[in-house]
Write an enzyme that holds these catalytic residues in place. Structure first.
Site, PDB file in Angstrom:
ATOM      1  N   LYS B  49      31.002  53.756 -22.209  1.00 39.55           N
ATOM      2  CA  LYS B  49      31.124  54.485 -20.943  1.00 39.55           C
ATOM      3  C   LYS B  49      32.430  54.180 -20.209  1.00 39.55           C
ATOM      4  O   LYS B  49      32.878  54.982 -19.383  1.00 39.55           O
ATOM      5  CB  LYS B  49      29.953  54.129 -20.021  1.00 39.55           C
ATOM      6  CG  LYS B  49      28.600  54.582 -20.532  1.00 39.55           C
ATOM      7  CD  LYS B  49      28.355  56.054 -20.252  1.00 39.55           C
ATOM      8  CE  LYS B  49      26.908  56.438 -20.589  1.00 39.55           C
ATOM      9  NZ  LYS B  49      26.654  57.869 -20.348  1.00 39.55           N
ATOM     10  N   PRO B  61      42.038  62.877  -7.650  1.00 41.92           N
ATOM     11  CA  PRO B  61      42.841  62.326  -6.556  1.00 41.92           C
ATOM     12  C   PRO B  61      42.014  61.511  -5.545  1.00 41.92           C
ATOM     13  O   PRO B  61      42.572  60.685  -4.812  1.00 41.92           O
ATOM     14  CB  PRO B  61      43.428  63.578  -5.880  1.00 41.92           C
ATOM     15  CG  PRO B  61      42.468  64.682  -6.214  1.00 41.92           C
ATOM     16  CD  PRO B  61      41.876  64.350  -7.549  1.00 41.92           C
ATOM     17  N   SER B  70      21.730  54.919 -14.575  1.00 42.05           N
ATOM     18  CA  SER B  70      20.775  53.830 -14.791  1.00 42.05           C
ATOM     19  C   SER B  70      21.497  52.559 -15.199  1.00 42.05           C
ATOM     20  O   SER B  70      20.868  51.541 -15.432  1.00 42.05           O
ATOM     21  CB  SER B  70      19.748  54.233 -15.841  1.00 42.05           C
ATOM     22  OG  SER B  70      20.397  54.576 -17.033  1.00 42.05           O
ATOM     23  N   GLU B 197      18.407  60.862 -31.400  1.00 39.79           N
ATOM     24  CA  GLU B 197      17.792  61.036 -30.082  1.00 39.79           C
ATOM     25  C   GLU B 197      16.365  60.486 -30.101  1.00 39.79           C
ATOM     26  O   GLU B 197      15.668  60.633 -31.103  1.00 39.79           O
ATOM     27  CB  GLU B 197      17.740  62.544 -29.770  1.00 39.79           C
ATOM     28  CG  GLU B 197      17.285  62.876 -28.371  1.00 39.79           C
ATOM     29  CD  GLU B 197      17.230  64.385 -28.119  1.00 39.79           C
ATOM     30  OE1 GLU B 197      16.824  65.134 -29.036  1.00 39.79           O
ATOM     31  OE2 GLU B 197      17.581  64.802 -26.999  1.00 39.79           O
TER      32      GLU B 197
END
Lengths: 312, 312
Positions: B49, B61, B70, B197
Site C-alpha cells: 500500500k 496539491p 482498516s 479472493e
C-alpha cells in the site's frame, strides 16, 4: 532472473541466494540506532549455513559426509549433499527443535539422534567415523571450507556498498564472523565487525578479553541454539582474535525482546540465534548510538510453539 | 546502496523498496507447484500500500489527506504524509487489529475510530469532508493515483524477468491487481495475472463471471481484512474485467493453512490477505500444476495473538 547488480562473482554465485537487505525504519526508531538488517533467513534451508555446507560438500572428494549439528548446519549439509548426489549422516541431540529434525530427514539424510547426557557429540562422531571410514567429517565451523563458504557473505556485504559503519553478527563456534571478516578483507573492505554472543555462553568474549582461547565447562543452555558451543574453533579463533572489534554479551531476555521487535517492527521471523545482533544493540545501545549498524540475521528456523511463547 | 540491476526506473524508484523475490523450494515441493514469492512484507509500512499512498500524497496539491482504511492503506498514507510534511486523518473501524491502529498513530496521523454497526465508512467520510473541505479524500483502491502507484510493482515484476508463467495476487478492492496489470502492460509484458479472493466475499469472482460489477451485501467477515470490501472500485473493474485470467475463490481454512506453510517452509511472516495467493494454489492445485507461479505476498502486518492462533 537477473542478479543483484552490486554483486561481483564469488565462489558460490548462482548457487546461494544473495543476502536480503532490509531497511527497518520503524525498528531503527525504536532502537534509537539506525539499523539495516542483513537477513539469511531466506537463504536455502533457512540459514547462512548453506553457504558453508555447499562449499564443503562440493569441495571434498568424498561421496559421504558426516556432521554433528543441532540443526541448521545439518539441514544445510543434507540439502547440499542432495543437490550434489552425495550421502549424508547428521548426528543431532534428541532435544533439537522438531522442525529441524524433520527438515534434515526431508532432505534425505540419515539422522542419528543422541542423548547428550549419555554420549558427547565428539564421542559419537568417533564411533561413527570408525564405521564409515570413507566419510568426510564436516565441522559446522572449524573447517577451512566452512570459513571460505561463509566468506561469500562478507564479499556480498562488501560489494553491496551498504550505508553502515559496522557489522554485528552472532558468535557461536565463530564460523560466521570468521567468514564475514575473511570475505570483507578479501574484497579490501575494512568495515569493523562486532560479535554478539549469549552472556551465559560467553567463551568467545572471555577469550577475546584474555587473549587466549577458553572454553565453557559445558554446552550453555542458551535459547540461541546455534551458539550452544563449548568454544570457538581453532581456525575461527585465528581469524577472530585480531579481527573482531569486540563482542557484546547478550542476556537471554534481550534475545526474546529482539525476536519480538523483529516480528512486530520489521515483519521478520527469526530464530533466537538470528536475533543476537539486534539483541546486542538492545543490550548496549550506547556502544552503537552514533553509528549505522548492519545486523546479520543468521537464520529463521524455529518451532511455532516456541516462537509464539516469545512473541505472545 | 546499489539498486537491483534488473530494475529500470519507475515513478517511485528510490522511494519504495523493490519487491523481495524469494525462491521457495521446500514450499514448492509441498505444494507440488513451483512457486516464487514476490513479497511486499518488507515494503515500507509492511505492505504494498505504500506504493499507492506515496503516489497519491505526492501527486495531489492538498496539504491534508483523509482516508478510510482498516489499516494498511491508512498506515501507508500516514507514513507518506509524514515524509512529505502533510497532515493525515484515517477513519478506522474499532475492530481493526491493534498493531495497525498503533502503527497509524505512531506515524503522527489522526485516527478516527468508528463503530461500523452505527455508521458506515462512507457516511463518516462525508461527515468529515464537510468539516475538512480543504482535504483530499484518498480511496484505498478506486483512484487513478493508487493504480499508478501499484503499477510500479507490475513494472518491477516485468523488469526482473522472473522464471514464472503467471502471477497470482490478492483481490479486495482491486487496486493491487489493476496496478500489477497496468504496470506489466506498460512494460509490454503479457504475463497472465490471476486473482485470489476470499470465497465468503467473492464479489469480484461473481463480477468476472457475469461480466458486470456486483457487490457483496455487507463487508464480508473474512480473515483477510485487506479484502473486506463490498465491491471492486469502478476504475479497478475497468482494468480487471478484461485483464484478469480468472479468480480463485479461497475458503478461509486455506488462508490459515497458507499462513502456516509460509511460516514453516519459507520463514515468511504474512498477514491473512498476504497469504491469499499461496492459498489459491492450495485451493485449486490442478489449475497451476504445470505452471511456474509468482505469488504476490501483499503484506505482513498482523497481531501476534492472532498469528499464533493460526500457526500453533
Amino acid at each position: 532472473m537477473k542478479p543483484l547488480s552490486g554483486l561481483s562473482e564469488h565462489p558460490l554465485s548462482g548457487i546461494v541466494r544473495p543476502v536480503t537487505v532490509i531497511q527497518a525504519p520503524r525498528l531503527s526508531e525504536r532502537l534509537e540506532v539506525p539499523v539495516v538488517l542483513l537477513s539469511e533467513t531466506f537463504q536455502f534451508t533457512g540459514s547462512f549455513k548453506f553457504r558453508a555446507a555447499y562449499r564443503v560438500a562440493s569441495s571434498v572428494p568424498n561421496r559421504t559426509l558426516l556432521t554433528a549439528s543441532s540443526g541448521n548446519f545439518g539441514q544445510a549439509l543434507a540439502h547440499a549433499c542432495r543437490l550434489l548426489g552425495k550421502t549424508c549422516t547428521v548426528i543431532m541431540p534428541q532435544t533439537s527443535a522438531r522442525v529441524k529434525i524433520d527438515a534434515v530427514r526431508e532432505e534425505g539424510a540419515t539422522v542419528d539422534l543422541i542423548d547428550v547426557s549419555r554420549i558427547s557429540r565428539q564421542a559419537r562422531v568417533r564411533e561413527l567415523m570408525g564405521q564409515m571410514p570413507e566419510a568426510y567429517f564436516a565441522s559446522a565451523y572449524d573447517d577451512d571450507w566452512v570459513i571460505a563458504g561463509n566468506a561469500t557473505l562478507g564479499m556480498e556485504i562488501a560489494d553491496l556498498d551498504l550505508p553502515v559503519d559496522l557489522v554485528v553478527a552472532p558468535v557461536g563456534g565463530g564460523g560466521l564472523t570468521a567468514g564475514i571478516l575473511t570475505g570483507l578483507r578479501e574484497r579490501g573492505n575494512n568495515l569493523p565487525v562486532t560479535g554478539a554472543e549469549p552472556l551465559i555462553g560467553n567463551d568467545a568474549a572471555r577469550s577475546l578479553r584474555g587473549g587466549c582461547l577458553v572454553a565453557n565447562e559445558t554446552e550453555p543452555a542458551t535459547l540461541a541454539d546455534g551458539a550452544r558451543t563449548v568454544s570457538l574453533g581453532l581456525r575461527n579463533w585465528e581469524v577472530l582474535r585480531d579481527g573482531l572489534t569486540g563482542i557484546v554479551e547478550v542476556p537471554e531476555a534481550r534475545i526474546v525482546e529482539a525476536i519480538r521487535l523483529l516480528f512486530l517492527m520489521a515483519n521478520l521471523k527469526v530464530e533466537p540465534t538470528g536475533a543476537l545482533a539486534v539483541a546486542a544493540v538492545l543490550t548496549d545501545p550506547e556502544r552503537f548510538r552514533t553509528r549505522r549498524v548492519g545486523c546479520v540475521i543468521s537464520g529463521g528456523n524455529v518451532d511455532p510453539g516456541a516462537f509464539c511463547s516469545w512473541i505472545g
